[in-house]
Every structure is written in structure tokens, then in C-alpha cells.
Scaffold this motif. Structure first.
Motif, PDB file in Angstrom:
ATOM      1  N   VAL A   1      10.900  69.167  79.892  1.00 21.34           N
ATOM      2  CA  VAL A   1       9.719  68.986  80.740  1.00 21.34           C
ATOM      3  C   VAL A   1       8.704  70.060  80.368  1.00 21.34           C
ATOM      4  O   VAL A   1       9.000  71.262  80.432  1.00 21.34           O
ATOM      5  CB  VAL A   1      10.080  69.108  82.231  1.00 21.34           C
ATOM      6  N   ASP A   2       7.509  69.663  79.973  1.00 18.71           N
ATOM      7  CA  ASP A   2       6.471  70.631  79.611  1.00 18.71           C
ATOM      8  C   ASP A   2       5.973  71.374  80.848  1.00 18.71           C
ATOM      9  O   ASP A   2       5.756  70.781  81.902  1.00 18.71           O
ATOM     10  CB  ASP A   2       5.290  69.924  78.946  1.00 18.71           C
ATOM     11  N   VAL A   3       5.788  72.678  80.693  1.00 17.75           N
ATOM     12  CA  VAL A   3       5.214  73.503  81.764  1.00 17.75           C
ATOM     13  C   VAL A   3       3.841  74.025  81.360  1.00 17.75           C
ATOM     14  O   VAL A   3       2.843  73.826  82.050  1.00 17.75           O
ATOM     15  CB  VAL A   3       6.148  74.684  82.120  1.00 17.75           C
ATOM     16  N   SER A   4       3.780  74.704  80.188  1.00 20.84           N
ATOM     17  CA  SER A   4       2.509  75.294  79.775  1.00 20.84           C
ATOM     18  C   SER A   4       2.508  75.530  78.277  1.00 20.84           C
ATOM     19  O   SER A   4       3.535  75.911  77.695  1.00 20.84           O
ATOM     20  CB  SER A   4       2.270  76.621  80.505  1.00 20.84           C
ATOM     21  N   GLU A   5       1.353  75.296  77.628  1.00 18.50           N
ATOM     22  CA  GLU A   5       1.195  75.638  76.211  1.00 18.50           C
ATOM     23  C   GLU A   5       1.035  77.135  76.024  1.00 18.50           C
ATOM     24  O   GLU A   5       1.331  77.678  74.957  1.00 18.50           O
ATOM     25  CB  GLU A   5      -0.026  74.915  75.637  1.00 18.50           C
ATOM     26  N   SER A   6       0.566  77.807  77.070  1.00 13.80           N
ATOM     27  CA  SER A   6       0.400  79.260  77.030  1.00 13.80           C
ATOM     28  C   SER A   6       0.710  79.791  78.420  1.00 13.80           C
ATOM     29  O   SER A   6      -0.146  79.808  79.311  1.00 13.80           O
ATOM     30  CB  SER A   6      -1.034  79.629  76.614  1.00 13.80           C
ATOM     31  N   ALA A   7       1.943  80.213  78.613  1.00  8.45           N
ATOM     32  CA  ALA A   7       2.429  80.538  79.952  1.00  8.45           C
ATOM     33  C   ALA A   7       1.708  81.739  80.545  1.00  8.45           C
ATOM     34  O   ALA A   7       1.310  82.670  79.824  1.00  8.45           O
ATOM     35  CB  ALA A   7       3.931  80.794  79.907  1.00  8.45           C
ATOM     36  N   ALA A   8       1.578  81.702  81.881  1.00  4.97           N
ATOM     37  CA  ALA A   8       0.931  82.810  82.606  1.00  4.97           C
ATOM     38  C   ALA A   8       1.596  82.986  83.955  1.00  4.97           C
ATOM     39  O   ALA A   8       0.936  82.997  85.000  1.00  4.97           O
ATOM     40  CB  ALA A   8      -0.564  82.532  82.754  1.00  4.97           C
ATOM     41  N   GLY A   9       2.933  83.048  83.970  1.00  6.65           N
ATOM     42  CA  GLY A   9       3.659  83.332  85.205  1.00  6.65           C
ATOM     43  C   GLY A   9       3.683  82.186  86.186  1.00  6.65           C
ATOM     44  O   GLY A   9       3.716  82.398  87.406  1.00  6.65           O
ATOM     45  N   GLU A  10       3.678  80.945  85.707  1.00 11.37           N
ATOM     46  CA  GLU A  10       3.622  79.777  86.587  1.00 11.37           C
ATOM     47  C   GLU A  10       4.812  79.721  87.546  1.00 11.37           C
ATOM     48  O   GLU A  10       5.949  80.076  87.194  1.00 11.37           O
ATOM     49  CB  GLU A  10       3.582  78.495  85.763  1.00 11.37           C
ATOM     50  N   SER A  11       4.540  79.222  88.752  1.00 14.51           N
ATOM     51  CA  SER A  11       5.596  78.939  89.718  1.00 14.51           C
ATOM     52  C   SER A  11       6.022  77.487  89.576  1.00 14.51           C
ATOM     53  O   SER A  11       5.179  76.600  89.392  1.00 14.51           O
ATOM     54  CB  SER A  11       5.112  79.191  91.145  1.00 14.51           C
ATOM     55  N   ILE A  12       7.322  77.257  89.648  1.00 15.46           N
ATOM     56  CA  ILE A  12       7.875  75.919  89.485  1.00 15.46           C
ATOM     57  C   ILE A  12       8.347  75.419  90.842  1.00 15.46           C
ATOM     58  O   ILE A  12       9.168  76.067  91.498  1.00 15.46           O
ATOM     59  CB  ILE A  12       9.059  75.911  88.505  1.00 15.46           C
ATOM     60  N   HIS A  13       7.808  74.281  91.272  1.00 16.79           N
ATOM     61  CA  HIS A  13       8.250  73.620  92.503  1.00 16.79           C
ATOM     62  C   HIS A  13       8.237  72.118  92.246  1.00 16.79           C
ATOM     63  O   HIS A  13       7.196  71.460  92.337  1.00 16.79           O
ATOM     64  CB  HIS A  13       7.337  73.951  93.683  1.00 16.79           C
ATOM     65  N   LEU A  14       9.371  71.562  91.873  1.00 13.22           N
ATOM     66  CA  LEU A  14       9.428  70.152  91.481  1.00 13.22           C
ATOM     67  C   LEU A  14      10.451  69.393  92.322  1.00 13.22           C
ATOM     68  O   LEU A  14      11.550  69.890  92.592  1.00 13.22           O
ATOM     69  CB  LEU A  14       9.826  70.032  90.004  1.00 13.22           C
ATOM     70  N   TRP A  15      10.046  68.167  92.704  1.00  9.92           N
ATOM     71  CA  TRP A  15      10.982  67.235  93.325  1.00  9.92           C
ATOM     72  C   TRP A  15      11.344  66.153  92.300  1.00  9.92           C
ATOM     73  O   TRP A  15      10.520  65.768  91.467  1.00  9.92           O
ATOM     74  CB  TRP A  15      10.357  66.562  94.544  1.00  9.92           C
ATOM     75  N   ALA A  16      12.578  65.670  92.387  1.00 11.84           N
ATOM     76  CA  ALA A  16      13.030  64.626  91.459  1.00 11.84           C
ATOM     77  C   ALA A  16      14.028  63.709  92.155  1.00 11.84           C
ATOM     78  O   ALA A  16      14.878  64.160  92.922  1.00 11.84           O
ATOM     79  CB  ALA A  16      13.672  65.244  90.225  1.00 11.84           C
ATOM     80  N   ASP A  17      13.909  62.428  91.850  1.00 11.64           N
ATOM     81  CA  ASP A  17      14.779  61.386  92.413  1.00 11.64           C
ATOM     82  C   ASP A  17      15.880  61.078  91.403  1.00 11.64           C
ATOM     83  O   ASP A  17      15.591  60.710  90.260  1.00 11.64           O
ATOM     84  CB  ASP A  17      13.926  60.133  92.680  1.00 11.64           C
ATOM     85  N   ALA A  18      17.140  61.225  91.806  1.00 17.56           N
ATOM     86  CA  ALA A  18      18.259  61.139  90.858  1.00 17.56           C
ATOM     87  C   ALA A  18      19.202  59.997  91.194  1.00 17.56           C
ATOM     88  O   ALA A  18      19.384  59.623  92.358  1.00 17.56           O
ATOM     89  CB  ALA A  18      19.040  62.452  90.847  1.00 17.56           C
ATOM     90  N   GLY A  19      19.816  59.456  90.134  1.00 20.92           N
ATOM     91  CA  GLY A  19      20.906  58.496  90.262  1.00 20.92           C
ATOM     92  C   GLY A  19      22.120  59.026  89.536  1.00 20.92           C
ATOM     93  O   GLY A  19      22.023  59.472  88.391  1.00 20.92           O
ATOM     94  N   CYS A  20      23.276  58.962  90.166  1.00 22.56           N
ATOM     95  CA  CYS A  20      24.499  59.506  89.558  1.00 22.56           C
ATOM     96  C   CYS A  20      25.129  58.451  88.648  1.00 22.56           C
ATOM     97  O   CYS A  20      26.181  57.892  88.934  1.00 22.56           O
ATOM     98  CB  CYS A  20      25.479  59.947  90.641  1.00 22.56           C
TER      99      CYS A  20
END
Length: 1004
Positions: free
Chosen positions: A127-146
Motif C-alpha cells: 500500500v503506497d503511503v508517500s513518495e517522500s515521507a514526512a512523518g505521516e500518521s497511518i489510520h486505515l480501516w479495511a474490510d476482511a474476509g477469512c
């Protein structure tokens, strides 16, 4: 000094490739992971309603088919400032990241998902976050199937959830290396191109003893010189389009397909942002309808890409259906609803039938396509044939009526192409029509369970576009490809008849209850539409268009090529059978209500029963009402009040006989052996025997069947397990019927057959109930008849096929199990015998034996397949003359379309037209009316007819009312020609098996 050997150089390069791959991502911090687990999916708004758990790598979060909403949180470390940062996530299941509104953003798939690894690795974890990181905060929701792509359980444990640095130049080097390695294996051995590529790979490997920024740059420079070499004038150009063949149900339930669609389509959108040349296509309006309903924001994004021209909506049918078992009118509705959806939603006219994975293609399809404005067809499934190779990849496919469409089978023989050099090389070397064609199609991506193309496919294609040593490849729509192919059309050969797949004959029988319901729903919907049309003609203003559309679309969904053929998991059939029962009950209620309304509109007094005949010929039969049998004569596509007197018992019984050893009426005498089988069917009118002397018929034989839902052993006849054993027999005269009731048992299974011979009957009915509890067994019945013919006549949609009864060639040998619908018939010019069925599709005809596959119980993928109670009817019809002279097709329709008896409503006088008793009459017995319905977009009435006997036919069609206009239309109800104005009839001329559609407007 000699050069190093090529083998050692290649081995060194191959050994380096995994090291390069492992150097791409560098985990630097773990994500915090929370999960809320539920048994079934819940929407984003209810994402915290499940069982909460904090999850770390190695922790189990679910069992097969469990669902969960995951929360991933973290912060990019300062050490990654200015670098490309990604997330690496693998929950050992399928996952869909969502945006802040809960709309699908990107799909992920577990790395150890099942797939054919020769085609590539299926996992998606980045999953891409940043081409040039600057201390980003990650808060992601995801729907999963087992579950994985193929529905399998893969431990249900979190594997990884990390923040990582992506070394992008190393990533690019990996694809440089991979493409050139494969190229070296594909180009000719004695070529300078091969030697130069191997040398470059070897020199790069020497540089990359230590992988760092400097050595990666040097290696890319070395390899870049080889990647920059262009090809010359192409002999074959490959058109590539991204694909994610999605089975709407298979090793997973339908509900999971909806989520697979969201995961796949959101991934496509993300990749389109990164790869401007990327062109993707997906079929099946049902799938798009689900996206519209469940994920409206995602759907709007798809529509934008379609408008842009980078996303191709594909196919001309509502789903990718089975085309062997689905009825003719059902296939028309697949096209009608499919094309209408894409036109209304996307403004797209579908010209290509997209059926990559169905299990054979009936010989009526070309006509259905041509009369629907579909000129092209794509499939690849014929490459699965076992004994014989289909002779073409590009060809004109001609149907039983002479209609042709241009068909193409991608020469790579897969819809899951890795898009690699080996793919392009195989297309060029295996393309059977490359002597006359310069164009071939490639479908790249991960399919069956969805997922679609990944980064790897698109990176390879970017390097291969015009790479020296390979045929050039261009990403474009399949329609663009077919338009180019059509320019070469005059040079292609023609293949006539069905496209028979030499595998999966078991799907003609597996899951018999689904097939029974499918046939009943097709016939019931025909009856309901006729009833509602009759009501309109009598003055009714309302027509249940909306409810009919909903029911039809659900029936069409269950005709998907892993549902109707019986090749899905248990849950799919548990759910479809439950829905079938509800739909069947509802349609039966609507038929009764509508016919009762018809009676009232026509002036039949309340309290009287009404008998309705929806078939286009007069029928003299017996019907039963409240335990009383009546002799009735009902007009073509019309109705009468049930006011005739019951015939006396003396008259009913005078020529009927029934005992445990025989049944007899004025036409036939049937003799039974002590084991319950038939020794003789003597045709008293023709004065001849119908069963081969010394042989037994209707022997209920059980064979060992070690196959799966798709296939059973070709040599099953050599592995007889036994026969159903007769336990009791009881004969009686029941009204106008001679009846023999036989009960059988085998192992844990039991059967009751009610064998019926009507007083005036020319058929012997076998009304069958089976409690089938065997495993890996197959139940069949056979009739060795006293007729010899080198061809058997098999009803298919809108006509019939003649198939060989001989086994002289490998083609004949392997086509032992064949598909037929309402009848299969062996005829000599003077005499024949037909086997009729109300729900069976698997038959065999060798020499003089007609054989029907009744039930089978494989263990995979549904271990409970058909271990249940079943009911079905089949019949034997001996006849004078051949099957056309005897009008066998009518007997098939009569078996499947009984007269309908209902109580009229309370109206005492007509509120509509009291003079109408027959809506349609046809003066040619070879012409059948398959459907009568209200037009989709107007108040007209649509009437679909076809020539059923394979002859040129003239027919006059009379209507019960004067019509303001009678027009001919295509199958999509677009007018073609005005036939008559202010007339109650029209004269038609049919070519053999021709389908005609009329649109009529009543006078006001």
C-alpha cells in the motif's frame, strides 16, 4: 581466454533474482492492528459491532468465511524522511482498504493464496503511503474476509502489518532483470540476441554481489541497453487488456463475490493512477449492479474511467452463463438485460460476447448474437479439451441456422496471463491462424477469484511494448482488437455446429435439484408472461414488469457457469435452492392470480374453473380438478371454461389394462420383467416392437463415479456398481390412466416410479421420486430401441442437433456424453423412439441405445452433492415416421408445459373482451412460439417464434384481435420492418431454425 558458458551465466542471474526481490522493501516499524470479527459482512457504519481483538503477527483472528473490520494505525519514523514509504499488509485473507467514507480504496490478497504459480504469484500486499515521507500518521480501516482468492482457509492469522521503505530503483531493477531473463529463454538459441542478453544479465549479476544504490544504478544501465532494443515490422501484434475473470459463485458464496468485486475494482483504479497505458476490462452487468448498489462511490469512479476509455465494459450477457443447460429464451434475456444495462448505465453498445470460462457453447448462439447486434465472441475454454485440439484460434463460428460470428480464442490458452515474455512467445508460436492473421489477444491478470492485474503485469508490459525478440504488445480494448481482426475476416475458416468442450460432462447432471428448478422457472416465467399478455389483450391495464425483471435477473444469476452446472460449494446451493423455492412459489401464485383475472375479463363466471393452454396448437387432454378427471379441448394459446362432463368410467377403462407385468392402452402394450425393467413396448398402431429383442429397457444402473462435480470417468460403463433392486410393484386403473407403481432400493437409497399410460396416450411417463444417499455413484437409465441410425436427434435451444451414434473417430469417441433439453430421438425414415425429460440434460446415444444420466453424487466441491430427495419425470415416445413427421418437439413441450387449471375470479360478466378465447394461432406445425411478453420500453406485445424442424417454412400467424401494426424486430426489440397495418394476421417465411420476433400494437 574462452567465455563463460551460457548455462553458468544464466544460473548466476537466476540465483540473483530472489535477492533483488528481497531488497525492494525494508520494514522499519510495526503497525498497531485491531479487528472486529463477525460471521457475515457488516457495513462500514457498523464496523465496530463485531467481537473486538487486538491482533499481532501470528495471532489468529478468524475461521473460514469469517469477516472482520481491521484498523491499522502507526506513524512513519523520522528515519524514513524523504524516502518512498509503503505499508506491507497480509492478514491471510482478502482485504479491502476503504477511505474515510467507507468506500473501497484498494484490495489486498494474502501471499499464500491458491493459484497456478506457473502463471505468477497472486498476492497483493503493498500500500503506497508517500513518495517522500514526512512523518505521516497511518489510520486505515479495511474490510476482511477469512478466505483466499479461491475460498480456501489459510490459517486465519495475521502475517504482517508493517511500515516499510520501498527502494524504488531496486524494484525497477527487479522487473528489468525478470523480463530479460525470460526473454533469454524465449529467443532462439543460435542468435546474437540471446547471447547479448545473457551477457548483460551476467555482467549485472557480477556488479550486484552487493546490492546498494550504486550497484543497482550500474546494473540498470547495463540492462537498459538491451531493454532499449526495438523490434522490426511485426508478424503478429498482441492486443493486451487487463482482466480479472470473476466467478460470481464457485468456491465461495455469492456474498463474497460482491466484496471480491470491490477489492478487484478498487485495485484497478489505483493502478490506473500509476500506469497511464493501463487498459482494463470486466464483464457481467450483475457485478456492476452490485457495485452500484453496495459501493456507489466506487461505481461512479468506474464510470469515469469507462468514459475516459481506459476501462472497457465487456460482454453482452447479464452474467457469464452456462450455455448448454440454460434455455433459449433465458439466453435471449441474458443478452437483452445485459446489453440494456450497459447501454443505459454507460452508453455502450456491446459488440463482443465475453465467455472465457463456460463449459461448451451451444450451436444456437451465433443466431442469438447476430440478431442482437453482437458480431464477435471471445472464449478460451476449448483449450481444455482432452483428446482433440480445436483447429483454430480465429474463425467464423456458424450456428444451426447459418448465422456466423467472428470468434477468437486467445492463443495463450488462459485468461490469467502473467503478461511475461513467455506469454508473448507462446502466443506467437501457438497461434494456429498466424498464417493468415497478424493479431492475437492476451488477457492478463489474476482471475477466477478476482484480484486482477498487479504491479508485476504492468511493469512487464511496459518493458515488452516493442522489445526486440518478442512480438509487440499494445494495451487496448478487446473491441479495438476485434475490429482489427475483422479486417482479416475473409481469410478465416468457418467452423459449423456446437463448440463441444471435451471436459466437464458431469456438469450436465450434478446438482439435479438446481437444474430441476431452473427448468421449472424458465417454463413458469414463460407461462406468467403469456398470462399477463393475455390479460393485456383482454383490457387489463397493468403488467408486472418490475417484478418480472427482478425474478428474471435472479434466475439469470443462478445460470452462472458455476451455479447451474453444479460446480460450486455446498453453501451456494443451499442458498440458491432456498431462493428458487421462494421464486417458484411466487411465480405460481402470480400465474394463478393472472389467469383468474383473465377469466373475469373474458366473462367466465366466478366459481368456474378455467383451463389454459399456452402452447401454439390445440390440445386434447385430460385434466384433473378436485379429484375429477375431465376430457378437454383447449385452443392454441387460449383458454376455455371447464364445463365439460366427466367421461364415464366404462368409457375410460374400456381399453386400459394394468397389472404388475404389463400396461396397455389402445396404442401401446408395455411388458415388464420380474426385476421391474421393460421387456417390450409394442406399438399396436404401427404393428411393431420399439425395444430391441432380448434386451431390457429402463434398467436403473448405478456406476462407480470417482469424479468431481465437473467430470466423471470416461470408462464409467466398465465399473458397474449394481442396479436399483425392485422391492414392490402395484398396478391399478386410476381414472383414464393405467398405472404401475414400482419401489426400488439400492444401498441407502430408495426410489419410487409411477409409470403411467393414459387411455389415449402415445407416451409412457416415468414419474420418479428418489431419496438418493449414495456417494461417488451415478444413476442412469437406458433404452435399447429397435431403431438403427447413425445420428441421434437432440433438442437444443431453438432447434436441434444431429450427433453421431458411432464411435469411429476420436472426436466421436470423446463426445459420448451430450447435452439435450426436452428430447433426444433415434429415427429411421419410417419409425423412431424419443426419450423426453422435464429436467435432465446429460444423455448418451451409442448405436441404438438411448441413455439418460439421472443423478450423480461426487464429493467435490460439494461433499453433499445430490444426497437428497429428488423428483423428475421422463417419458418414452415411440412414433411412426421420423422425429420431424412425428412432431417430437411438441411432445417435449407438452411434457414440460402442462395445461393450467385455475378458478376464475368473482366477476360475473366480462370487464374486457368477451370474444377472445385464443390469442395466437399458427397454421404451420413446425413453428413454435417461445415467448409472449410486453415490450421492454413500450406498450407493444412481443412474440418470439422459431422454426423447430430444420425446414424452410411459410406460416400465417393469426391474432385474436385486430392489430394497429405488426412489425418484425431484432432480439432487442428494435423494429426491422413493418409487416402489416390494421390486420389480425401476418404471413412469415422462416429459414431452417430461424428465430423471428414480432412486435404488435393492438387497436385502441
Amino acid at each position: 581466454m574462452p567465455y563463460e558458458t551460457k548455462k553458468i551465466m544464466l544460473d548466476k542471474a537466476k540465483g540473483l533474482l530472489p535477492r533483488i526481490r528481497n531488497a525492494i522493501y525494508e520494514p522499519i516499524a510495526a503497525l498497531t492492528v485491531s479487528a472486529w470479527v463477525t460471521k457475515e459482512p457488516v457495513p462500514y457504519s457498523e464496523r465496530t459491532s463485531g467481537v473486538y481483538m487486538n491482533v499481532k503477527p501470528g495471532d489468529k483472528w478468524g475461521n473460514l468465511w469469517d469477516c472482520a473490520w481491521f484498523r491499522f494505525e502507526g506513524c512513519v519514523p523520522e528515519s524514513a524522511a524523504g524516502k518512498k514509504v509503503v505499508l506491507l499488509i497480509d492478514v491471510n485473507g482478502e482485504l479491502c482498504l476503504v477511505d474515510n467514507e467507507g468506500s473501497p480504496y484498494q484490495g489486498l490478497t494474502n501471499i499464500n493464496s491458491e493459484f497456478d504459480f506457473s502463471l505468477g504469484l497472486p498476492g497483493k500486499r503493498v500500500v503506497d503511503v508517500s513518495e517522500s515521507a514526512a512523518g505521516e500518521s497511518i489510520h486505515l480501516w479495511a474490510d476482511a474476509g477469512c478466505n483466499d482468492l479461491f475460498g480456501k482457509y489459510r490459517s486465519g492469522t495475521l502475517k504482517e502489518a508493517d511500515i516499510a521503505i520501498c527502494n524504488d530503483e531496486t524494484r525497477r531493477l527487479y522487473y528489468d532483470f525478470e523480463v530479460l531473463l525470460e526473454l533469454a529463454e524465449q529467443v532462439p538459441d543460435a542468435s546474437a540476441r540471446k547471447d547479448r542478453v545473457i551477457q548483460s544479465l551476467y555482467e549485472s549479476a557480477l556488479v550486484l554481489e552487493v546490492i546498494n544504490e550504486e550497484t543497482v544504478a550500474t546494473a540498470r544501465e547495463i540492462l537498459g541497453k538491451q531493454l532499449a532494443k526495438r523490434g522490426g515490422d511485426p508478424t503478429v501484434t498482441v492486443s493486451a487488456i487487463g482482466h480479472a475473470h470473476m466467478d460470481l459463485a464457485w468456491l465461495w458464496p455469492i456474498r463474497e463475490t460482491i466484496r471480491k468485486g470491490a477489492r478487484t475494482f478498487s485495485t484497478v483504479l489505483r493502478n490506473m493512477e500509476k500506469y497511464p497505458d493501463y487498459v482494463f476490462g470486466a464483464s457481467q452487468p450483475q457485478l456492476y449492479q452490485w457495485m452500484k448498489e453496495y459501493y456507489p462511490t466506487l461505481y461512479e469512479q468506474i464510470k469515469e474511467r469507462v468514459k475516459e476509455g481506459r476501462w472497457e465494459v465487456q460482454g453482452a450477457m447479464w452474467v457469464e452463463p452456462d450455455t448448454n443447460i440454460s434455455g433459449g429464451e433465458a439466453l435471449v434475456r441474458q443478452i437483452l438485460y445485459g446489453k440494456k444495462f450497459f447501454q443505459e448505465e454507460f452508453g455502450q453498445e456491446m459488440k463482443v460476447l465475453w465467455l472465457p470460462d463456460v463449459f461448451g457453447y451451444n450451436a444456437s448462439l451465433p443466431q442469438l448474437l447476430k440478431k442482437s447486434g453482437v458480431d464477435y465472441m471471445m472464449t478460451q475454454k476449448l483449450s481444455w479439451s482432452v483428446y482433440n485440439t480445436h483447429p483454430h484460434h480465429s474463425f467464423h463460428w456458424e450456428g444451426i441456422d447459418g448465422s456466423k460470428v467472428l470468434a477468437h480464442l486467445p492463443p495463450e490458452d488462459t485468461y490469467n496471463s502473467p503478461g511475461a515474455p513467455r506469454s508473448l512467445a507462446k502466443i506467437e508460436s501457438h497461434y494456429l491462424d498466424r498464417n493468415v492473421s497478424e493479431h492475437a489477444l492476451m488477457l492478463f491478470g489474476i482471475g477466477d477469484g478476482g484480484g486482477g492485474p498487479g504491479e508485476e503485469h504492468l511493469e512487464r508490459l511496459a518493458r515488452e511494448h516493442n522489445l526486440l525478440g518478442l512480438p509487440p504488445v499494445v494495451q487496448e480494448s478487446s473491441l479495438s482488437f476485434f475490429e482489427k481482426l475483422a479486417q482479416e475476416g475473409p481469410r478465416f475458416q468457418t467452423y459449423r455446429g456446437e463448440l463441444y468442450l471435451e471436459k466437464h460432462q458431469g456438469t450436465l447432471t450434478s446438482q439435479a435439484r438446481n437444474k430441476w428448478y431452473n427448468r421449472k422457472m424458465e417454463k413458469s416465467l414463460r407461462e406468467l408472461e403469456f398470462a399477463a399478455s393475455l390479460a393485456l389483450a383482454l383490457g387489463e391495464q397493468a403488467y408486472p414488469s418490475e417484478e418480472l425483471d427482478e425474478i428474471w435477473k435472479e434466475v439469470l444469476l443462478y445460470q452462472f457457469h458455476d451455479i447451474l452446472p453444479g460446480s460450486s460449494i455446498t453453501r451456494v446451493f443451499d442458498e440458491s435452492l432456498a431462493r428458487y423455492e421462494i421464486l417458484h412459489t411466487r411465480v405460481a401464485e402470480m400465474i394463478e392470480q393472472t389467469y383468474a383475472n383473465v377469466a373475469g375479463l373474458s366473462g367466465i363466471a366466478g366459481g368456474q374453473a378455467v383451463v389454459v393452454n399456452s402452447l401454439p396448437w390445440e390440445r386434447e387432454e385430460r385434466v384433473e380438478r378436485n379429484g375429477v378427471q375431465y376430457a378437454v379441448k383447449v385452443p392454441s394459446m387460449g383458454f376455455i371454461a371447464l364445463s365439460e362432463e366427466l367421461r364415464s368410467n366404462e368409457n375410460d377403462n374400456r381399453e386400459l389394462h394394468a397389472d404388475e407385468a404389463s400396461l396397455e392402452n389402445r396404442n401401446l402394450r408395455v411388458a415388464f420383467a420380474p426385476d421391474g425393467s421393460i421387456l417390450s413396448i409394442y406399438d399396436k398402431v404401427a404393428g411393431r416392437e420399439s425395444i430391441e429383442a432380448g434386451k431390457k429397457a429402463n434398467v436403473l444402473t448405478i456406476y462407480h463415479d470417482k469424479g468431481d462435480a465437473w467430470d466423471f470417468p470416461r470408462d464409467y460403463r466398465d465399473t458397474i456398481a449394481g442396479t436399483m433392486q425392485l422391492e414392490s410393484a402395484a398396478a391399478s386403473i386410476q381414472g383414464s390412466n393405467a398405472v404401475l407403481v414400482q419401489t426400488y432400493r439400492y444401498g441407502e437409497s430408495s426410489m419410487e416410479q409411477r409409470i403411467v399410460l393414459a387411455e389415449d396416450g402415445t407416451t409412457i411417463r416415468f414419474e420418479t421420486k428418489v431419496d438418493w444417499q449414495e456417494s461417488e455413484k451415478m444413476l442412469r437409465t437406458s433404452f435399447p430401441v429397435s431403431v438403427m441410425s447413425e445420428q441421434v436427434n437432440c433438442e437444443i435451444q431453438f432447434g436441434y442437433l444431429k450427433r453421431p451414434t458411432t464411435r469411429n473417430t476420436m472426436v466421436e469417441f470423446v463426445r459420448d456424453e451430450i447435452c439435450a433439453h426436452q428430447y433426444i430421438d433415434l429415427s429411421q425414415p419410417d419409425y423412431g423412439v424419443a426419450l423426453l425429460s422435464d429436467s435432465k440434460y446429460g444423455y448418451s446415444a451409442e448405436r441404438n441405445v438411448l441413455d439418460m444420466n439421472l443423478l450423480r453424487s461426487p464429493g467435490y466441491p460439494d461433499p453433499a452433492c445430490d444426497r437428497a430427495e429428488h423428483k423428475f419425470v421422463y417419458a418414452i415416445y415411440p412414433h411412426q415416421g421420423d422425429f420431424v413427421q412425428a412432431k417430437v418437439y411438441r411432445k417435449g413441450y407438452e411434457l414440460n408445459t402442462p395445461l393450467t387449471v385455475v378458478q376464475s375470479d368473482s366477476a360475473e360478466t366480462a370487464t374486457g373482451r368477451s370474444d377472445l378465447r385464443s390469442l395466437i394461432q399458427i397454421d404451420n406445425p413446425d413453428v413454435m412460439v417461445e415467448a409472449v411478453k410486453k415490450a421492454e420500453d413500450s406498450e407493444h406485445l412481443i412474440i418470439r417464434l422459431y422454426e423447430a424442424s430444420g425446414t424452410r417454412a411459410k406460416a400465417k400467424v393469426n391474432f385474436g384481435l385486430t392489430c394497429a401494426a405488426i412489425e418484425e424486430t431484432d432480439l432487442l426489440e428494435n423494429p426491422i420492418a413493418l409487416l402489416q397495418e390494421k390486420s389480425s394476421s401476418a404471413a412469415l417465411t422462416f429459414q431452417p431454425f430461424e428465430i423471428k420476433t414480432l412486435r404488435i400494437k393492438w387497436n385502441a
